[in-house]
Write a protein that holds these residues in place. Structure first.
Motif, PDB file in Angstrom:
ATOM      1  N   ARG A 117      53.761  13.780  46.665  1.00  0.00           N
ATOM      2  CA  ARG A 117      53.944  12.593  46.026  1.00  0.00           C
ATOM      3  C   ARG A 117      55.228  12.048  45.612  1.00  0.00           C
ATOM      4  O   ARG A 117      56.304  12.538  45.398  1.00  0.00           O
ATOM      5  CB  ARG A 117      52.973  12.741  44.953  1.00  0.00           C
ATOM      6  N   ASP A 169      57.077   7.893  45.282  1.00  0.00           N
ATOM      7  CA  ASP A 169      57.049   6.759  44.705  1.00  0.00           C
ATOM      8  C   ASP A 169      58.253   6.389  43.803  1.00  0.00           C
ATOM      9  O   ASP A 169      59.390   7.284  43.670  1.00  0.00           O
ATOM     10  CB  ASP A 169      56.158   6.230  44.250  1.00  0.00           C
ATOM     11  N   SER A 205      59.352   9.032  41.270  1.00  0.00           N
ATOM     12  CA  SER A 205      60.138  10.231  41.348  1.00  0.00           C
ATOM     13  C   SER A 205      61.180  10.487  40.749  1.00  0.00           C
ATOM     14  O   SER A 205      62.265   9.625  41.027  1.00  0.00           O
ATOM     15  CB  SER A 205      59.823  11.298  42.945  1.00  0.00           C
ATOM     16  N   CYS A 265      54.218  10.261  50.233  1.00  0.00           N
ATOM     17  CA  CYS A 265      53.107   9.353  49.668  1.00  0.00           C
ATOM     18  C   CYS A 265      53.646   8.886  48.468  1.00  0.00           C
ATOM     19  O   CYS A 265      52.851   9.494  47.360  1.00  0.00           O
ATOM     20  CB  CYS A 265      51.804   9.620  50.463  1.00  0.00           C
ATOM     21  N   GLU A 266      53.358   8.178  48.038  1.00  0.00           N
ATOM     22  CA  GLU A 266      52.945   6.961  47.033  1.00  0.00           C
ATOM     23  C   GLU A 266      52.100   7.805  46.361  1.00  0.00           C
ATOM     24  O   GLU A 266      51.596   7.916  45.472  1.00  0.00           O
ATOM     25  CB  GLU A 266      52.540   5.811  47.154  1.00  0.00           C
ATOM     26  N   ASP A 267      50.421   7.491  46.765  1.00  0.00           N
ATOM     27  CA  ASP A 267      49.465   8.155  46.355  1.00  0.00           C
ATOM     28  C   ASP A 267      48.162   8.935  46.953  1.00  0.00           C
ATOM     29  O   ASP A 267      48.330   8.536  47.890  1.00  0.00           O
ATOM     30  CB  ASP A 267      48.961   6.598  45.702  1.00  0.00           C
ATOM     31  N   THR A 268      48.195  10.068  46.254  1.00  0.00           N
ATOM     32  CA  THR A 268      47.621  11.166  47.235  1.00  0.00           C
ATOM     33  C   THR A 268      46.497  10.574  47.806  1.00  0.00           C
ATOM     34  O   THR A 268      45.533  11.166  48.426  1.00  0.00           O
ATOM     35  CB  THR A 268      47.551  12.670  46.750  1.00  0.00           C
TER      36      THR A 268
END
Length: 289
Positions: free
Chosen positions: A71, A73, A76, A50-53
């Motif tokens: 994470r 995004d 990464s 996911c982008e933001d936990t």
């Protein structure tokens, strides 16, 4: 093993998902927009990229789901993506964005490409998408549209992008932030002053709003009512061009070489916006001349 009309792998628990990457759309605002299939995959997967936990954690808490989260995004690194790809070889990994459908103005396409290159199964679960929701709500022509992501933040680059897209005969769809909306509307007003524009704000949320009009009117409204929240900015296609009589005659003469008068009139009317009956009468005059 065949169970209930479904082929299952006897080496895996009956409730588990097959290894691979699962692209899962999540709500863009109203949590009720999560699909039953998305809930099922999030419950049964082995982990979630996911982008933001923190954002995904709130959704999982709402759904009563607890899963490992990794994470992934724009920031990464390649090794993070490589680790995720390796994880999908023997585990079911769900890929989500903070809101909406992954891969739409989102970095996940690199992960998908890497999985495909390694022969790892990729499955998509359709669902909420702000661009499509905004298009549907706007009432602008939707038989053809172009999603162009975010407009550049710098005025020069924004102008150049709009000039580049100005010749496209489709509704243009952008994502925009509230603080930059006035600047974007100003540039649209300078580059595309005769285009109808729609601003879809806070879609599916309590204060959902749709404003539609010419750029100057929208600028006046949002200067008086500073916008908040997430925004989809839509620019209608070019208005139909009305040709001069000379242009229409030239096009009719060319069309009449291979078409009946009615067909030629219909084609030229579509291209110019001139009334079809008027063009048909003129085509008959040209044919008898």
């Amino acid at each position: 093993m065949v169970h209930g009309g479904r082929v299952t792998d006897a080496t895996q628990p009956e409730n588990s998902l097959a290894p691979g990457l699962y692209i899962v759309a999540t709500p863009i605002g109203n949590l009720g927009d999560i699909t039953l299939r998305a809930i099922d995959v999030l419950k049964r997967c082995d982990g979630i990229a996911c982008e933001d936990t923190r954002v995904t954690g709130k959704l999982l808490k709402h759904l009563g789901i607890s899963k490992p989260m990794w994470r992934y995004d724009d920031h990464s690194e390649h090794r993070d993506r490589s680790r995720l790809v390796e994880s999908t070889r023997d585990r079911a990994v769900a890929l989500v964005s903070d809101a909406g459908t992954p891969m739409v103005s989102d970095p996940g396409y690199r992960l998908v490409n890497d999985c495909r290159a390694e022969g790892i199964p990729v499955t998509v679960l359709p669902g909420a998408c702000a661009a499509v929701a905004g298009l549907a709500l706007s009432g602008l022509p939707n038989d053809r549209f172009l999603f162009a992501g975010f407009l550049p933040s710098k005025e020069k680059a924004r102008r150049e992008m709009l000039e580049e897209l100005s010749a496209i005969d489709s509704t243009l769809v952008f994502y925009e932030t509230a603080p930059r909306l006035i600047k974007s509307l100003t540039t649209i007003g300078e580059v595309l002053p005769d285009r109808e524009v729609a601003v879809a704000r806070e879609l599916t949320k309590l204060h959902e709003e749709l404003r539609r009009g010419l750029p100057a009117g929208l600028i006046a409204y949002f200067e008086a009512h500073p916008p908040k929240g997430e925004i989809v900015l839509l620019v209608g296609p070019p208005p139909e061009r009305v040709a001069s009589e000379e242009d229409a005659d030239a096009m009719l003469i060319d069309a009449l070489r291979t078409m009946k008068a009615s067909q030629a009139a219909a084609q030229v009317a579509k291209a110019t916006g001139v009334d079809r009956k008027t063009l048909y009468a003129r085509a008959m005059e040209l044919r008898s001349a």
